[in-house]
Design an enzyme around this catalytic site. Structure first.
Site, PDB file in Angstrom:
ATOM      1  N   ASP A  13       0.805  -1.224   0.000  1.00 55.74           N
ATOM      2  CA  ASP A  13       0.000   0.000   0.000  1.00 55.74           C
ATOM      3  C   ASP A  13       0.837   1.273   0.000  1.00 55.74           C
ATOM      4  O   ASP A  13       0.434   2.303   0.544  1.00 55.74           O
ATOM      5  CB  ASP A  13      -0.974   0.023   1.200  1.00 55.74           C
ATOM      6  CG  ASP A  13      -1.876  -1.192   1.211  1.00 55.74           C
ATOM      7  OD1 ASP A  13      -2.237  -1.668   0.117  1.00 55.74           O
ATOM      8  OD2 ASP A  13      -2.217  -1.672   2.306  1.00 55.74           O
ATOM      9  N   LYS A  16       1.911   1.907  -5.173  1.00 58.68           N
ATOM     10  CA  LYS A  16       2.445   1.289  -6.400  1.00 58.68           C
ATOM     11  C   LYS A  16       1.539   1.557  -7.596  1.00 58.68           C
ATOM     12  O   LYS A  16       2.000   1.870  -8.689  1.00 58.68           O
ATOM     13  CB  LYS A  16       2.621  -0.230  -6.202  1.00 58.68           C
ATOM     14  CG  LYS A  16       3.619  -0.594  -5.116  1.00 58.68           C
ATOM     15  CD  LYS A  16       3.682  -2.088  -4.885  1.00 58.68           C
ATOM     16  CE  LYS A  16       2.434  -2.664  -4.255  1.00 58.68           C
ATOM     17  NZ  LYS A  16       2.166  -2.210  -2.879  1.00 58.68           N
ATOM     18  N   ASN A  38      -5.130 -10.405  -3.656  1.00 58.71           N
ATOM     19  CA  ASN A  38      -4.884  -9.821  -2.329  1.00 58.71           C
ATOM     20  C   ASN A  38      -4.403  -8.371  -2.472  1.00 58.71           C
ATOM     21  O   ASN A  38      -4.491  -7.583  -1.544  1.00 58.71           O
ATOM     22  CB  ASN A  38      -3.849 -10.635  -1.526  1.00 58.71           C
ATOM     23  CG  ASN A  38      -2.577 -10.952  -2.298  1.00 58.71           C
ATOM     24  OD1 ASN A  38      -2.501 -10.760  -3.499  1.00 58.71           O
ATOM     25  ND2 ASN A  38      -1.566 -11.457  -1.605  1.00 58.71           N
ATOM     26  N   ALA A  39      -3.863  -8.040  -3.634  1.00 57.99           N
ATOM     27  CA  ALA A  39      -3.393  -6.677  -3.899  1.00 57.99           C
ATOM     28  C   ALA A  39      -4.592  -5.747  -4.083  1.00 57.99           C
ATOM     29  O   ALA A  39      -5.667  -6.173  -4.495  1.00 57.99           O
ATOM     30  CB  ALA A  39      -2.534  -6.660  -5.158  1.00 57.99           C
ATOM     31  N   GLY A  40      -4.366  -4.474  -3.781  1.00 59.75           N
ATOM     32  CA  GLY A  40      -5.387  -3.461  -4.048  1.00 59.75           C
ATOM     33  C   GLY A  40      -4.659  -2.204  -4.474  1.00 59.75           C
ATOM     34  O   GLY A  40      -4.013  -1.558  -3.666  1.00 59.75           O
ATOM     35  N   HIS A  41      -4.679  -1.911  -5.755  1.00 56.81           N
ATOM     36  CA  HIS A  41      -3.925  -0.779  -6.294  1.00 56.81           C
ATOM     37  C   HIS A  41      -4.911   0.296  -6.760  1.00 56.81           C
ATOM     38  O   HIS A  41      -5.791   0.021  -7.567  1.00 56.81           O
ATOM     39  CB  HIS A  41      -3.026  -1.246  -7.459  1.00 56.81           C
ATOM     40  CG  HIS A  41      -1.973  -2.226  -7.017  1.00 56.81           C
ATOM     41  ND1 HIS A  41      -1.058  -2.788  -7.862  1.00 56.81           N
ATOM     42  CD2 HIS A  41      -1.684  -2.728  -5.778  1.00 56.81           C
ATOM     43  CE1 HIS A  41      -0.257  -3.596  -7.180  1.00 56.81           C
ATOM     44  NE2 HIS A  41      -0.627  -3.583  -5.915  1.00 56.81           N
ATOM     45  N   THR A 129      -5.848 -11.630   3.701  1.00 57.72           N
ATOM     46  CA  THR A 129      -6.956 -10.989   3.006  1.00 57.72           C
ATOM     47  C   THR A 129      -8.094 -11.983   2.761  1.00 57.72           C
ATOM     48  O   THR A 129      -9.117 -11.611   2.210  1.00 57.72           O
ATOM     49  CB  THR A 129      -6.488 -10.427   1.649  1.00 57.72           C
ATOM     50  OG1 THR A 129      -5.961 -11.516   0.873  1.00 57.72           O
ATOM     51  CG2 THR A 129      -5.405  -9.374   1.825  1.00 57.72           C
ATOM     52  N   ARG A 143       2.930 -29.267  -6.228  1.00 54.25           N
ATOM     53  CA  ARG A 143       2.746 -29.924  -7.533  1.00 54.25           C
ATOM     54  C   ARG A 143       1.376 -30.568  -7.706  1.00 54.25           C
ATOM     55  O   ARG A 143       1.233 -31.635  -8.294  1.00 54.25           O
ATOM     56  CB  ARG A 143       3.866 -30.951  -7.770  1.00 54.25           C
ATOM     57  CG  ARG A 143       5.216 -30.265  -7.903  1.00 54.25           C
ATOM     58  CD  ARG A 143       6.347 -31.199  -7.761  1.00 54.25           C
ATOM     59  NE  ARG A 143       6.437 -31.684  -6.390  1.00 54.25           N
ATOM     60  CZ  ARG A 143       7.496 -32.295  -5.889  1.00 54.25           C
ATOM     61  NH1 ARG A 143       8.531 -32.528  -6.641  1.00 54.25           N
ATOM     62  NH2 ARG A 143       7.508 -32.696  -4.634  1.00 54.25           N
ATOM     63  N   GLN A 223       2.120  -6.209  -3.016  1.00 55.31           N
ATOM     64  CA  GLN A 223       2.584  -6.272  -1.614  1.00 55.31           C
ATOM     65  C   GLN A 223       3.882  -5.466  -1.447  1.00 55.31           C
ATOM     66  O   GLN A 223       4.066  -4.489  -2.146  1.00 55.31           O
ATOM     67  CB  GLN A 223       2.761  -7.734  -1.150  1.00 55.31           C
ATOM     68  CG  GLN A 223       1.459  -8.516  -1.002  1.00 55.31           C
ATOM     69  CD  GLN A 223       0.901  -9.050  -2.304  1.00 55.31           C
ATOM     70  OE1 GLN A 223       1.586  -9.730  -3.041  1.00 55.31           O
ATOM     71  NE2 GLN A 223      -0.344  -8.766  -2.603  1.00 55.31           N
ATOM     72  N   GLY A 301     -10.992  -3.272   3.333  1.00 60.61           N
ATOM     73  CA  GLY A 301     -11.571  -2.139   4.065  1.00 60.61           C
ATOM     74  C   GLY A 301     -11.049  -2.030   5.490  1.00 60.61           C
ATOM     75  O   GLY A 301     -11.503  -1.182   6.266  1.00 60.61           O
ATOM     76  N   SER A 414      -0.058  13.624  -4.128  1.00 60.63           N
ATOM     77  CA  SER A 414      -1.507  13.437  -3.955  1.00 60.63           C
ATOM     78  C   SER A 414      -1.885  12.147  -4.677  1.00 60.63           C
ATOM     79  O   SER A 414      -1.070  11.598  -5.427  1.00 60.63           O
ATOM     80  CB  SER A 414      -2.295  14.630  -4.531  1.00 60.63           C
ATOM     81  OG  SER A 414      -2.801  14.339  -5.819  1.00 60.63           O
TER      82      SER A 414
END
Ligand code: GDP
Ligand code: IMO
Ligand code: MG
Length: 429
Positions: A13, A16, A38-41, A129, A143, A223, A301, A414
């Site tokens: 966070d 990126k 799991n990422a939130g960009h 997450t 495997r 991440q 959130g 910003s």
């Protein structure tokens, strides 16, 4: 160096998404190489806000966007995200979007297991997450994963499911859960297969063609280094390698393609989920950082924990990931603070450390040693040139770069795409 690899240098966070979006218009391809949804960009362009979890941030500028083999892919999350972005006016088709056909899938049984384990761990939980990331990576190295290319051969899925379900049924039984409903799983996969397959291809081949043609490739990490499964605050980490080197293995290009390693660094520190955090502030200063920085998780959130800038951690991340230069983000969140502090070392049982130790107990016990600086009265918010910054803010930025032993390439002031100061062009250097 024609290529740029963007990675988070803290606990994720860092901004990126904003920086990748800013660079994407000058790239020929943007590649995600690890992690999953799991990422939130977050990207802010005028009055539009885009939140991406699985799709590379380049999709918003229409740049060729690729999900590499190092990602774990939830097909249903993919479809939902494409539909959401399409509704926002973003064009996504097989011309500008591709998925590695050797990418492992996240299945509903992975999400189940993630939740069951977290629930059972109680206070010792990782604070994942809940997207099934860890269990999906376990099946990859075990495997027994189902991969994107398997969706084109569903008739041969039975023996693969024998392996997968033998493992999961034993685990599920331990949690008092019924075995995997194989019939339902096959039907769900059959239904989603054509949707995923329209984008599937050997992307290593496409990327190598792109590279040979002299194009610029932008790798988008998810991440941050402190969540890396080897170098992070283990076991409070994610299940992939988040360091820059993964850009090569997670995409099918060699290590020489990594190019300029751009570490994204927030001007203070945040963390979401459990685990050690030496400079965490549980007082009104931490509260203020959280409020001014809108520090709530993009994916779940959850409120992010906030603290002072930790130069020891970032210096370590930059060293481990071979960071060429950093993008310092959210400097504006510190506007108006009377004093700002930077952690320059740790004290552990009477000893002074200039690095973050590996053992979880030591990580939890280290006490930060701070250096205090005056804050600045003016504002950095929205600044687009170095000359727009108050002198004291420049001093802070310079002190950061000195302590982390890595130069500043960009400064972000910003959430808005254009509110960015270019100090050194990563595509040219
Ligand atoms: P990522 O996961 O690294 O892409 O970062 P996130 O998008 O999860 O979180 C960063 C948040 O900070 C987002 O809401 C961004 O819009 C916002 N942001 C990014 N850069 C800046 C900045 O320079 N200043 C401020 N105030 N917000 C920023
Ligand atoms: P971006 O790309 C911040 C954290 C979770 C948890 C730990 C393990 O937006 O920076 P997981 O679901 O991956 O098994 O959870 O990792 N985490 C993140 N924290 N930003 C992220 O991504 C994260 N992705 C995972 O909160 O502590
Ligand atoms: Mg995020």
């Amino acid at each position: 160096m024609a290529n740029v690899t963007v990675i988070g240098a803290q606990w994720g966070d860092e901004g990126k998404g904003k920086i990748v979006d800013w660079l994407a218009s000058r790239a020929d391809a943007v590649v995600r190489f690890q992690g999953g949804h799991n990422a939130g960009h977050t990207l802010v362009v005028g009055d539009q806000v885009y939140k991406l979890s699985l799709l590379p941030s380049g999709i918003v500028t229409g740049t060729l966007s690729i999900i590499g083999n190092g990602v774990v892919l939830d097909p249903w999350a993919l479809k939902a995200e494409i539909e959401k972005l399409t509704a926002q006016g973003v064009e996504i088709d097989a011309d500008n979007f591709a998925i590695a056909d050797n990418c492992p899938l996240i299945l509903p049984l992975h999400r189940d297991l993630d939740g069951l384990r977290e629930q059972a761990a109680g206070a010792g939980k990782i604070g994942t997450t809940g997207r099934g990331i860890g269990p999906a990576y376990e099946d990859k190295v075990g495997r027994r994963a189902i991969r994107v290319c398997d969706l084109a051969h569903l008739d041969a899925l039975d023996s693969q499911l024998d392996r997968l379900c033998a493992h999961h049924d034993a685990l599920r039984a331990g949690f008092g859960q019924p075995p995997v409903d194989r019939e339902a799983l096959i039907n769900e996969l059959r239904e989603i297969a054509p949707y995923v397959l329209q984008f599937a291809q050997p992307v290593w081949k496409r990327l190598n063609q792109v590279r040979k043609a002299g194009a610029r490739i932008l790798f988008e990490g998810a991440q941050g280094v402190l969540l890396d499964v080897d170098h992070g605050t283990y076991p409070f980490v994610t299940s992939s390698n988040t360091v820059s080197g993964t850009a090569a293995s997670g995409s099918g290009l060699g290590p020489s393609s990594t190019g300029f390693v751009l570490g994204i660094v927030k001007a203070y520190t945040t963390r979401v989920g459990s685990g050690p955090f030496p400079t965490e502030l549980e007082d009104e200063v931490g509260q203020r950082l959280g409020e001014r920085g809108h520090e709530f998780g993009t994916v779940t959130g959850r409120k992010r924990r906030c603290g002072w800038f930790d130069a020891v951690l970032v210096r370590q991340s930059c060293a481990i990931s071979g960071v060429t230069g950093i993008a310092l983000t959210k400097v504006d969140v510190l506007d108006g603070m009377e004093k700002v502090k930077i952690c320059t070392g740790y004290r552990l049982r009477g000893k002074v450390l200039d690095y973050f130790p590996s053992h979880a107990a030591d990580q939890a016990e280290v006490e930060p040693i701070y250096e205090e600086m005056d804050g600045w009265a003016g504002t950095t918010a929205g600044a687009r040139s170095w000359a727009d910054l108050p002198a004291q803010a420049i001093k802070y930025i310079q002190r950061v770069q000195e302590l982390i032993e890595t130069p500043v390439a960009l400064v972000s002031t910003s959430p808005e795409r254009e509110d960015t100061i270019l100090v050194r062009d990563p595509f040219v250097d």
